[in-house]
Write a protein that holds these residues in place. Structure first.
Motif, mmCIF file in Angstrom:
data_model
loop_
_atom_site.group_PDB
_atom_site.id
_atom_site.type_symbol
_atom_site.label_atom_id
_atom_site.label_comp_id
_atom_site.label_asym_id
_atom_site.label_seq_id
_atom_site.Cartn_x
_atom_site.Cartn_y
_atom_site.Cartn_z
ATOM 1 N N LEU A 39 3.859 32.266 38.941
ATOM 2 C CA LEU A 39 3.201 32.920 40.078
ATOM 3 C C LEU A 39 3.041 31.998 41.287
ATOM 4 O O LEU A 39 2.632 32.449 42.345
ATOM 5 C CB LEU A 39 1.825 33.453 39.660
ATOM 6 C CG LEU A 39 1.816 34.565 38.615
ATOM 7 C CD1 LEU A 39 0.392 34.988 38.297
ATOM 8 C CD2 LEU A 39 2.612 35.770 39.099
ATOM 9 N N ALA A 40 3.363 30.708 41.114
ATOM 10 C CA ALA A 40 3.152 29.770 42.218
ATOM 11 C C ALA A 40 3.993 30.173 43.434
ATOM 12 O O ALA A 40 5.181 30.449 43.294
ATOM 13 C CB ALA A 40 3.522 28.357 41.782
ATOM 14 N N PRO A 41 3.394 30.226 44.630
ATOM 15 C CA PRO A 41 4.127 30.681 45.814
ATOM 16 C C PRO A 41 5.312 29.774 46.163
ATOM 17 O O PRO A 41 6.308 30.256 46.696
ATOM 18 C CB PRO A 41 3.079 30.678 46.926
ATOM 19 C CG PRO A 41 1.862 30.075 46.359
ATOM 20 C CD PRO A 41 1.998 29.967 44.891
ATOM 21 N N ASN A 42 5.216 28.479 45.863
ATOM 22 C CA ASN A 42 6.348 27.598 46.150
ATOM 23 C C ASN A 42 7.049 27.162 44.870
ATOM 24 O O ASN A 42 7.682 26.118 44.821
ATOM 25 C CB ASN A 42 5.893 26.391 46.968
ATOM 26 C CG ASN A 42 4.616 25.790 46.409
ATOM 27 O OD1 ASN A 42 4.043 26.311 45.449
ATOM 28 N ND2 ASN A 42 4.177 24.693 46.984
ATOM 29 N N GLY A 43 6.916 27.966 43.828
ATOM 30 C CA GLY A 43 7.535 27.632 42.540
ATOM 31 C C GLY A 43 8.976 28.095 42.450
ATOM 32 O O GLY A 43 9.527 28.683 43.388
ATOM 33 N N THR A 44 9.591 27.828 41.289
ATOM 34 C CA THR A 44 11.019 28.113 41.104
ATOM 35 C C THR A 44 11.306 29.612 41.190
ATOM 36 O O THR A 44 12.230 30.027 41.883
ATOM 37 C CB THR A 44 11.467 27.585 39.727
ATOM 38 O OG1 THR A 44 10.883 26.301 39.540
ATOM 39 C CG2 THR A 44 12.961 27.484 39.655
ATOM 40 N N LEU A 45 10.490 30.403 40.483
ATOM 41 C CA LEU A 45 10.730 31.845 40.459
ATOM 42 C C LEU A 45 10.651 32.414 41.861
ATOM 43 O O LEU A 45 11.498 33.203 42.288
ATOM 44 C CB LEU A 45 9.701 32.519 39.552
ATOM 45 C CG LEU A 45 9.868 34.023 39.409
ATOM 46 C CD1 LEU A 45 11.104 34.339 38.592
ATOM 47 C CD2 LEU A 45 8.648 34.656 38.775
ATOM 48 N N TRP A 99 17.630 35.432 46.333
ATOM 49 C CA TRP A 99 18.361 36.656 46.030
ATOM 50 C C TRP A 99 17.953 37.815 46.943
ATOM 51 O O TRP A 99 18.494 38.895 46.827
ATOM 52 C CB TRP A 99 18.122 37.068 44.565
ATOM 53 C CG TRP A 99 18.636 36.089 43.575
ATOM 54 C CD1 TRP A 99 19.598 35.147 43.788
ATOM 55 C CD2 TRP A 99 18.218 35.943 42.224
ATOM 56 N NE1 TRP A 99 19.798 34.419 42.650
ATOM 57 C CE2 TRP A 99 18.980 34.875 41.653
ATOM 58 C CE3 TRP A 99 17.288 36.602 41.404
ATOM 59 C CZ2 TRP A 99 18.817 34.453 40.338
ATOM 60 C CZ3 TRP A 99 17.135 36.194 40.096
ATOM 61 C CH2 TRP A 99 17.899 35.126 39.566
ATOM 62 N N GLY A 100 16.973 37.566 47.772
ATOM 63 C CA GLY A 100 16.551 38.607 48.691
ATOM 64 C C GLY A 100 15.710 39.703 48.055
ATOM 65 O O GLY A 100 15.572 40.782 48.619
ATOM 66 N N VAL A 101 15.165 39.440 46.866
ATOM 67 C CA VAL A 101 14.327 40.455 46.224
ATOM 68 C C VAL A 101 13.016 40.611 46.994
ATOM 69 O O VAL A 101 12.527 41.722 47.213
ATOM 70 C CB VAL A 101 14.036 40.095 44.756
ATOM 71 C CG1 VAL A 101 13.192 41.163 44.091
ATOM 72 C CG2 VAL A 101 15.339 39.886 44.005
ATOM 73 N N ILE A 102 12.472 39.478 47.403
ATOM 74 C CA ILE A 102 11.224 39.540 48.177
ATOM 75 C C ILE A 102 11.411 38.793 49.495
ATOM 76 O O ILE A 102 12.216 37.858 49.583
ATOM 77 C CB ILE A 102 10.027 38.940 47.405
ATOM 78 C CG1 ILE A 102 10.405 37.585 46.800
ATOM 79 C CG2 ILE A 102 9.508 39.891 46.360
ATOM 80 C CD1 ILE A 102 9.263 36.875 46.157
ATOM 81 N N GLY A 103 10.687 39.220 50.502
ATOM 82 C CA GLY A 103 10.825 38.638 51.841
ATOM 83 C C GLY A 103 10.234 37.245 51.932
ATOM 84 O O GLY A 103 10.906 36.282 52.312
ATOM 85 N N GLY A 104 8.980 37.110 51.538
ATOM 86 C CA GLY A 104 8.316 35.809 51.626
ATOM 87 C C GLY A 104 8.015 35.271 50.244
ATOM 88 O O GLY A 104 8.448 35.857 49.257
ATOM 89 N N PRO A 105 7.318 34.150 50.159
ATOM 90 C CA PRO A 105 6.943 33.617 48.853
ATOM 91 C C PRO A 105 6.033 34.586 48.083
ATOM 92 O O PRO A 105 5.362 35.416 48.684
ATOM 93 C CB PRO A 105 6.202 32.320 49.186
ATOM 94 C CG PRO A 105 5.911 32.366 50.638
ATOM 95 C CD PRO A 105 6.883 33.293 51.268
ATOM 96 N N ILE A 106 6.050 34.469 46.745
ATOM 97 C CA ILE A 106 5.174 35.299 45.914
ATOM 98 C C ILE A 106 3.726 35.022 46.301
ATOM 99 O O ILE A 106 3.307 33.868 46.352
ATOM 100 C CB ILE A 106 5.347 34.956 44.418
ATOM 101 C CG1 ILE A 106 6.769 35.236 43.959
ATOM 102 C CG2 ILE A 106 4.367 35.733 43.558
ATOM 103 C CD1 ILE A 106 7.001 34.922 42.493
ATOM 104 N N SER A 107 2.997 36.073 46.602
ATOM 105 C CA SER A 107 1.596 35.829 46.975
ATOM 106 C C SER A 107 0.673 36.522 45.993
ATOM 107 O O SER A 107 -0.182 37.299 46.365
ATOM 108 C CB SER A 107 1.347 36.322 48.401
ATOM 109 O OG SER A 107 1.790 37.640 48.519
ATOM 110 N N LEU A 108 0.905 36.268 44.704
ATOM 111 C CA LEU A 108 0.102 36.932 43.681
ATOM 112 C C LEU A 108 -1.063 36.080 43.198
ATOM 113 O O LEU A 108 -2.086 36.598 42.776
ATOM 114 C CB LEU A 108 0.979 37.296 42.479
ATOM 115 C CG LEU A 108 1.877 38.503 42.654
ATOM 116 C CD1 LEU A 108 2.728 38.708 41.431
ATOM 117 C CD2 LEU A 108 1.034 39.747 42.914
#
Lengths: 372, 309
Positions: free
Chosen positions: B137-143, B150-159
């Protein structure tokens, strides 16, 4: 790696069905394949975070949660003093191997037949090895390089061992009483056990914290003759849930066996104490060992109660980990977590072996572990 | 002569065994019943920091309860119950097919391995498993980087630090404790019953709805008890992943006790939490029992209609 094993197992399940299908199943079972795929997905979901922890304990970078792209064992080196860790591990392994080999040799050479002793000799030797390592103060103090983390891990183990002993004694006694002397007290007692199992832990935790502050003298004082009293607090706090679990396991084990053996012993003149020692105790020994190890893993993991009642000197690993979360978590915390994983998995494997040996099927083992 | 000797012996054996439960009873009364009774007692007091136990009982009243129903606390209450109910439903939905597969569709030797694979993650440290979720879930992590590449999400994960993160991790943490009781219940169903249903002409769906599901009822109930109640009090997940936004009742109680030292208010929240849990369970039970009753009524009409034809 785990995902691979799981995938492999389901694939072969499917192929065996295709070849040797039971007679009443006429065509390929689509539902079965769908369910198998779902099961694999769920298992991957269950294992991914655990695999990530293992992977990140080999992270070369300085943070636990950000992967640097390179593996390195340097954080394991930060956790353990390598020489001391190896010599400690070697001691325990030597003790275990010698302990497991001894009973067959003794049996062959002297014809000494006491199954109770020979059955538990290996595990007992393992424990003896652990105790010898723990008593060697040099290893004990210095095997972990980070002082706070080392203290936290040691406190965790001490608290869990003490709570497990309390839980096994209390749970064993009340399990026997429930199975052998049911009566007016059974229902209220079982209700209490059930309540202990389902009460949200935070409720127990604040209740005990308040209670121990009120009676913060004697054993619960923050230091009792050189030993930190917080450990006694943890023994009490962690033993509640664990003893309820042991009670249920022991009761279930004795429920299937009626009392004729004990009655025969007493008719033959055995005192109640002797009948208990020689008949009841061997009957419940596997339940006690399984329940004890299960309690140990539960206590080792206890976070909420420890967080509320531990004193400054008795910080356990979970409490330490929570305090670390305020800043960047270092990867050696992951290494410590992996050590705990290994201990837990070892304990669970042992529980399964013990239960299997005493004749449980895999479903019954699942029932025991699933709180059934 | 002998007859008169034997009964006292039995009696001697009998007396101490009832006492065997004595230590546990004393232990539970001392460290479970009494402390919780005191929490209920404290919940009527007022805060008094000057004492060792910071509670003043000179003017007992319900003021803590009215404060606990104020807007901030009430929002957290609702949020916690929503998270717990959603998570319980999700664990049933995700876990039931797995339990069903393990109980009916898999061979004995694979069953043991798969069961072990369910058990092992459930019993490894709860806290470490929760902390592990910070990695994906880390915003700057590998996932996060992959998904962005891959363009799945626009910005970093913000969960991280949101309620969604708490929701995911709670489902994850309790899934195993739902699967195991469900499996045990399904495994106890006699295969004969399902065979009979099929032989009598019931289809798969009908067999499942009318035979398997009702017989699995106790397992579902056990699973719900074992997951829903601890979820309501869970504050580890919220503390580790939720930050301030993921506040749950457990975290509130913790901060009242450890931070604010306002024991009376913390106690009142804890008592309300238990009451809320009981009310939710009662609602759940009523829905299930009512649903069964309705179903039975509908089926009865079905039968009498179909009987003449």
């Amino acid at each position: 790696m785990t995902a691979f094993t799981v995938g492999g197992s389901t694939r072969s399940t499917r192929s065996t069905t295709a070849s040797g299908a039971p007679k009443n199943r006429h065509k390929k079972d689509v539902l079965r394949i769908v369910l198998a795929v779902w099961c694999v997905i769920v298992l991957i979901f269950l294992f991914v975070p655990i695999c990530l922890v293992v992977l990140h304990s080999f992270n070369r970078g300085g943070s636990f949660s950000i992967w640097s792209g390179h593996t390195s064992t340097k954080w394991w080196g930060t956790l353990f003093d390598a020489d001391k860790a190896w010599s400690a591990a070697l001691t325990i392994i030597v003790f275990t191997v010698v302990g497991s080999l001894l009973p067959p040799i003794v049996r062959k050479t002297t014809g000494w037949q006491r199954t109770f002793i020979s059955r538990w000799f290996g595990p007992f030797a393992f424990l003896l090895g652990v105790v010898v390592v723990a008593l060697n103060t040099d290893w004990y103090r210095n095997v972990f390089k980070d002082k706070n983390l080392g203290d936290a891990l040691r406190n965790s183990f001490f608290a869990a061992i003490g709570a497990t002993i309390v839980a096994v004694v209390l749970g064993g006694l009340s399990g026997v009483a429930l199975a052998r002397r049911p009566g007016f007290w059974t229902k209220p007692f079982m209700l209490m056990v059930f309540l202990i199992l389902v009460t949200p832990e935070i409720m127990d935790a604040i209740a005990l914290a308040g209670w121990m502050q009120r009676f913060s003298f004697g054993l619960f004082k923050s230091s009792t003759g050189g030993i930190d009293g917080g450990i006694f607090r943890l023994w009490v706090g962690e033993s509640l849930y664990a003893s309820a679990v042991v009670t249920l396991i022991v009761r279930a084990r004795l429920a299937g066996i009626d009392e004729t053996l004990e009655e025969a012993a007493s008719d033959l003149g055995a005192t109640p104490g002797r009948a208990f020692r020689q008949i009841t105790l061997p009957l419940i020994s596997s339940a006690l060992v399984a329940g004890g190890l299960l309690s140990f893993t539960i206590c080792l993991d206890n976070t909420i109660i420890a967080e509320q009642i531990a004193t400054a000197g008795s910080t356990t690993f979970p409490t330490y980990l929570i305090s670390q979360l305020r800043s960047t978590v270092k990867p050696f915390v992951g290494s410590a977590a992996v050590v705990l994983f290994i201990v837990t998995i070892g304990a669970l494997a042992f529980v399964a072996t013990v239960l299997k040996r005493s004749g449980d099927s895999s479903s019954q083992i699942a029932a025991t572990l699933g709180g059934g | 002569m002998t007859a008169s000797v034997v009964p006292p012996k039995r009696g001697r054996l009998r007396a101490p065994k009832f006492l065997l439960a004595g230590p546990s009873i004393i232990w539970y009364v001392l460290f479970f019943v009494a402390p919780i009774a005191f929490i209920v007692y404290y919940s009527f007091g007022t805060k008094d920091s000057s004492k060792l136990v910071p509670v003043d009982m000179s003017s007992p009243g319900f003021h803590n309860y009215s404060e606990a129903f104020s807007s901030t606390f009430f929002t957290t209450f609702k949020a916690t119950l929503r998270v717990a109910v959603t998570a319980t439903l999700l664990t049933v939905v995700i876990g039931f097919p797995v339990a069903y597969f393990l109980a009916f569709k898999v061979q004995e030797r694979w069953r043991a391995i798969l069961l072990a694979l369910v058990i092992v993650p459930s019993f490894t440290s709860f806290l470490i498993r929760t902390v592990a979720w910070r990695i994906p879930l880390a915003p700057n992590g590998t996932l996060s980087k992959w998904l962005q590449d891959w363009g799945v999400i626009g910005g970093p994960i913000s969960l991280l630090e949101t309620r969604t993160a708490v929701q995911i991790a709670i489902v994850y943490n309790y899934l195993g404790f739902m699967i195991l009781p469900l499996y045990v219940a399904l495994d106890r169903i006699e295969p004969v019953l399902r065979e009979a249903s099929k032989d009598l002409g019931a289809g798969r769906v009908s067999t499942f709805m009318r035979v398997t599901l009702p017989l699995a009822g106790p397992g579902i109930a056990a699973g719900v008890l074992l997951t829903f109640i601890p979820m309501c009090g869970d504050y580890v997940t919220a503390t580790v992943l939720g930050g301030a936004k993921g506040n749950m009742i457990g975290a509130l109680i913790d901060s009242e006790f450890k931070g604010a030292q306002n024991w009376p208010l913390g106690s009142a929240i804890a008592v309300l939490m238990i009451l809320a849990v009981l009310v939710m369970l009662a609602i759940g039970a009523i829905v299930v029992v009512g649903g069964q009753w309705l179903l039975r009524r509908m089926r009865r009409v079905d039968l009498s209609d179909g009987a003449p034809a």
